[in-house]
Design a protein around this motif. Structure first.
Motif, PDB file in Angstrom:
ATOM      1  N   GLU A  19       0.823  -1.218   0.000  1.00 35.24           N
ATOM      2  CA  GLU A  19       0.000   0.000   0.000  1.00 35.24           C
ATOM      3  C   GLU A  19       0.858   1.270   0.000  1.00 35.24           C
ATOM      4  O   GLU A  19       0.345   2.376  -0.194  1.00 35.24           O
ATOM      5  CB  GLU A  19      -0.941   0.019   1.199  1.00 35.24           C
ATOM      6  N   ASN A  20       2.170   1.130   0.203  1.00 38.36           N
ATOM      7  CA  ASN A  20       3.086   2.277   0.187  1.00 38.36           C
ATOM      8  C   ASN A  20       3.634   2.578  -1.200  1.00 38.36           C
ATOM      9  O   ASN A  20       4.412   3.521  -1.365  1.00 38.36           O
ATOM     10  CB  ASN A  20       4.279   2.036   1.118  1.00 38.36           C
ATOM     11  N   THR A  21       3.258   1.795  -2.192  1.00 38.66           N
ATOM     12  CA  THR A  21       3.854   1.949  -3.518  1.00 38.66           C
ATOM     13  C   THR A  21       3.614   3.343  -4.091  1.00 38.66           C
ATOM     14  O   THR A  21       2.584   3.969  -3.846  1.00 38.66           O
ATOM     15  CB  THR A  21       3.320   0.875  -4.492  1.00 38.66           C
ATOM     16  N   GLY A  22       4.611   3.826  -4.833  1.00 42.66           N
ATOM     17  CA  GLY A  22       4.472   5.099  -5.527  1.00 42.66           C
ATOM     18  C   GLY A  22       4.905   6.315  -4.744  1.00 42.66           C
ATOM     19  O   GLY A  22       4.741   7.442  -5.217  1.00 42.66           O
ATOM     20  N   ALA A  23       5.509   6.132  -3.570  1.00 43.11           N
ATOM     21  CA  ALA A  23       5.851   7.278  -2.721  1.00 43.11           C
ATOM     22  C   ALA A  23       7.345   7.571  -2.743  1.00 43.11           C
ATOM     23  O   ALA A  23       8.178   6.726  -3.087  1.00 43.11           O
ATOM     24  CB  ALA A  23       5.390   7.032  -1.291  1.00 43.11           C
ATOM     25  N   LEU A  24       7.668   8.812  -2.361  1.00 45.14           N
ATOM     26  CA  LEU A  24       9.041   9.254  -2.151  1.00 45.14           C
ATOM     27  C   LEU A  24       9.281   9.297  -0.645  1.00 45.14           C
ATOM     28  O   LEU A  24       8.530   9.958   0.088  1.00 45.14           O
ATOM     29  CB  LEU A  24       9.252  10.642  -2.763  1.00 45.14           C
ATOM     30  N   TRP A  25      10.325   8.610  -0.181  1.00 43.39           N
ATOM     31  CA  TRP A  25      10.569   8.456   1.248  1.00 43.39           C
ATOM     32  C   TRP A  25      11.881   9.101   1.670  1.00 43.39           C
ATOM     33  O   TRP A  25      12.875   9.040   0.956  1.00 43.39           O
ATOM     34  CB  TRP A  25      10.608   6.970   1.631  1.00 43.39           C
ATOM     35  N   HIS A  26      11.861   9.703   2.845  1.00 46.40           N
ATOM     36  CA  HIS A  26      13.079  10.196   3.484  1.00 46.40           C
ATOM     37  C   HIS A  26      13.781   9.011   4.131  1.00 46.40           C
ATOM     38  O   HIS A  26      13.148   8.002   4.446  1.00 46.40           O
ATOM     39  CB  HIS A  26      12.693  11.238   4.542  1.00 46.40           C
TER      40      HIS A  26
END
Length: 240
Positions: free
Chosen positions: A225-232
């Motif tokens: 469900e976290n797909t497609g995000a930019l993470w620190h």
């Protein structure tokens, strides 16, 4: 099962390779680089492979060999990218922009990572949880841009983020458990950051080992469900 690190010859790539080997002891790690060098702290679970380039031909050939050997892939961490080289340096002002620099950075920072994702997609299981992680950069965030400058690097990383986001939307339909993610590693003490380290406080310049530990921790916590995000690197979500 196996994991792959692309760009494993750089300081951060080598550190990520060894950290994955430590955190996933049951996985075989394939470390791909144009100039593979086995570090002194080598792990027997790491296989170092030379690849001519990150283009369709070389990537396709490696993937075919991997598939023919009956290996199963659980995830990929790609460190493909560049900030500068002998001929190219971040622009301070608009008049510093050149077509060659823009084309070079877009090719390395946006085009090659997407060609890699395209090449590896056939060996990422459609039904099981798998991950594709690409190192990106906070300076590629359009919303977070308050300083300007660095035209080619910023825009190529913004382009990369858009490409990854777009791919994640498509792949939700075909690979429901595939996580496509971009991670900002922070400023790491490598050749990439060396020309700019004088301006960085010591508490904001991280060793490759520390950055790798943080990146792998983010990877381990990712869910479909976290797909497609930019993470620190600290696990928080960054704006595009």
């Amino acid at each position: 099962m196996a994991m792959v690190v692309l760009g494993a010859g750089g300081g951060l790539g080598r550190a990520i390779t060894l950290e994955l080997s430590k955190q996933y002891p049951d996985e075989r790690i394939f470390a791909l680089s144009r100039q593979p060098e086995v570090p002194e702290t080598d792990s027997s679970d790491v296989t170092y492979c030379r690849i001519e380039d990150y283009d369709e031909k070389a990537l396709g050939a490696w993937v075919s060999e991997f598939k023919n050997n009956g290996e199963q892939l659980s995830g990929v961490v790609s460190t493909i990218g560049m900030l500068h080289d002998e001929e190219t340096f971040p622009e301070k002002k608009l008049t510093d922009i050149t077509a060659d620099n823009l084309n070079k950075l877009f090719s390395v920072n946006a085009v090659k990572p997407m060609l890699a994702l395209k090449a590896f997609l056939p060996i990422l299981d459609r039904k099981k949880t798998r991950f594709w992680v690409q190192l990106s950069a906070k300076v590629g965030s359009i919303e977070d841009n308050y300083l300007g400058g660095w035209y080619a690097y910023r825009s190529s990383k913004a382009g990369l983020n858009m490409l990854l986001k777009t791919a994640s939307i498509e792949l939700k339909r075909t690979h429901k458990n595939l996580i496509v993610a971009a991670i900002h590693p922070g400023t790491t003490d490598t050749r990439l950051s060396e020309p700019f380290q004088e301006r960085i406080s010591t508490d904001k310049l991280y060793s490759p080992e520390l950055s790798a530990e943080r990146i792998v921790a983010v990877v381990k916590n990712l869910k479909p469900e976290n797909t497609g995000a930019l993470w620190h690197w600290d696990g928080s979500r960054l704006p595009y």
